[in-house]
Structure formats: C-alpha cells, structure tokens
Design an enzyme around this catalytic site. Sequence first.
Site, mmCIF file in Angstrom:
data_model
loop_
_atom_site.group_PDB
_atom_site.id
_atom_site.type_symbol
_atom_site.label_atom_id
_atom_site.label_comp_id
_atom_site.label_asym_id
_atom_site.label_seq_id
_atom_site.Cartn_x
_atom_site.Cartn_y
_atom_site.Cartn_z
ATOM 1 N N SER A 178 73.081 -20.726 -8.207
ATOM 2 C CA SER A 178 71.944 -21.576 -8.445
ATOM 3 C C SER A 178 73.092 -22.857 -8.770
ATOM 4 C CB SER A 178 71.147 -21.568 -9.002
ATOM 5 O OG SER A 178 70.565 -23.066 -9.274
ATOM 6 N N TYR A 233 65.223 -18.267 -16.568
ATOM 7 C CA TYR A 233 65.917 -18.661 -15.072
ATOM 8 C C TYR A 233 67.518 -19.381 -14.585
ATOM 9 C CZ TYR A 233 66.565 -21.178 -10.125
ATOM 10 O OH TYR A 233 67.274 -21.591 -8.777
#
Length: 276
Positions: free
Chosen positions: A142, A155
């Site tokens: 990401s 995350y």
Amino acid sequence: MSSFEGKVAVITGAGSGIGRALALNLSEKRAKLALSDVDTDGLAKTVRLAQALGAQVKSDRLDVAEREAVLAHADAVVAHFGTVHQVYNNAGIAYNGNVDKSEFKDIERIIDVDFWGVVNGTKAFLPHVIASGDGHIVNISSLFGLIAVPGQSAYNAAKFAVRGFTEALRQEMLVARHPVKVTCVHPGGIKTAVARNATVADGEDQQTFAEFFDRRLALHSPEMAAKTIVNGVAKGQARVVVGLEAKAVDVLARIMGSSYQRLVAAGVAKFFPWAK
C-alpha cells in the site's frame, strides 16, 4: 516483456476492486485464472465477467488468514491446472483506529489477513511457481507501506511487513537463481469497497471515515490500478507504485526521512475529521 497468454495466474481477493480488475485484465491477455475471495457473490460475478472474455477459470471461497485452507487451495489449483506461474496476493481488509483505542483482536485481524494472508499465499504457491520455470509473485502492499499515518497503525504494520517480506523474498530468489520474479505493489487511493467495509475502533465513526476516503482519497479506478500492476509485472519491476499521489509520497518520504512524520501528523490533524 513477459507474456501472459496461457499462464496460470492465482488472484486472491478477486471478488471486487483491484482483484476483479486484475482478473479481467489478465483474461484479456488469455491467462488462465484461479480466483478466490470470502465474498462468494462478488467472486461469482468476477467469474462470469472473466468467462465472458474467454478465460478458463477455477474459483474457490477462501479466507487467506486460514493457513490450512490456503495450502489446500494451492493443491487444488495445481491439481486443476497442472502448474502455477503467477500469484497475486491481493486480498486485504482495512481498519481505522489509534493504538490506545484499538483492541488486540482488531490489530490481530488486520495482521492475520493483510500480512499473514500474503505469507500464506506465498508459502503455499512458491514451490509450484519455482517449478513452473517462469514464475512471478506479486504482493500488494500500500501507499501506507511507504509512510505511516495516524489512525492506521495496524494497517501500516501489516503493509510495511508485506513490503519487507516481499523485498527480502525477491533477493532470495536472485541469490538462489530461481526462475521467479517478485514485485511489491504500493497502490494509492483506489476506488474500491475497502474503506466502506472497514472496521473501526470503538467510538470512531465508520461512515465518516468511509465517506472521507471515497470523496477525497479514492482517486483512481481499479482498472487503472490493474493496468499499472500488470504493466509492471510484464516489465519485471521490483516495485510498482500506483498513482501520482503515491509516487509523490514515496519521493517525499525518501527526501525528508523521519521528519515527514511531523508534516503528515499536522496534515491529518487539520484535514482528517476522525483523527482527533
């Protein structure tokens, strides 16, 4: 440039978003597909769309956090197609919450799916990818595997771990001279259902988080992301950064070093309504 025609490609999280877009992009390139997702309705739709493009498709419901299920999935895919050339470890979930407001179970779930899901998929399929003689492992990290952001500690931890795992794997393949390329992907804001399906810490407003992401941060279509990823895979790139904003952040973090953290913290405090 690598060819995709006739290659067997495994894609997790194929029921929507980037996973579905990857499946359709590779269908157009005449790849054979092994698709999986926990969302069986979404997965069935992807299968129909891929088959309409002429693709040979095997599909299975799969929770990538369940290691034994992933190992069984790998065996089933190889039994069906005879080999595996490419693995796109794409499945993932999102969570928003500061460390002091997050439960251990929430953090563990993110790590189980977003990091261990990648490890499980890589470990299960790697022997087959090596044996194919022309393999490729593609792990989806990401933008938040490049920089850390308040409210995204769990995350961030998972996506930074994916990055480190993938970069080390690539070097291991080079040292061992295995016929396997390895790519780490860092998407920026993509218009998917991830934010809308995200869980949040107690006291956080999930709707506000999802609406803000969709309105301000989701800048690119899944199709654009898939095209960028597949182009990077064809070129054998070690890293694929998707979106101009992700590329800008990557450069910013490299230039500023750890001092980027104060800049990001100030921006989040000003513009992200759920972060205070």
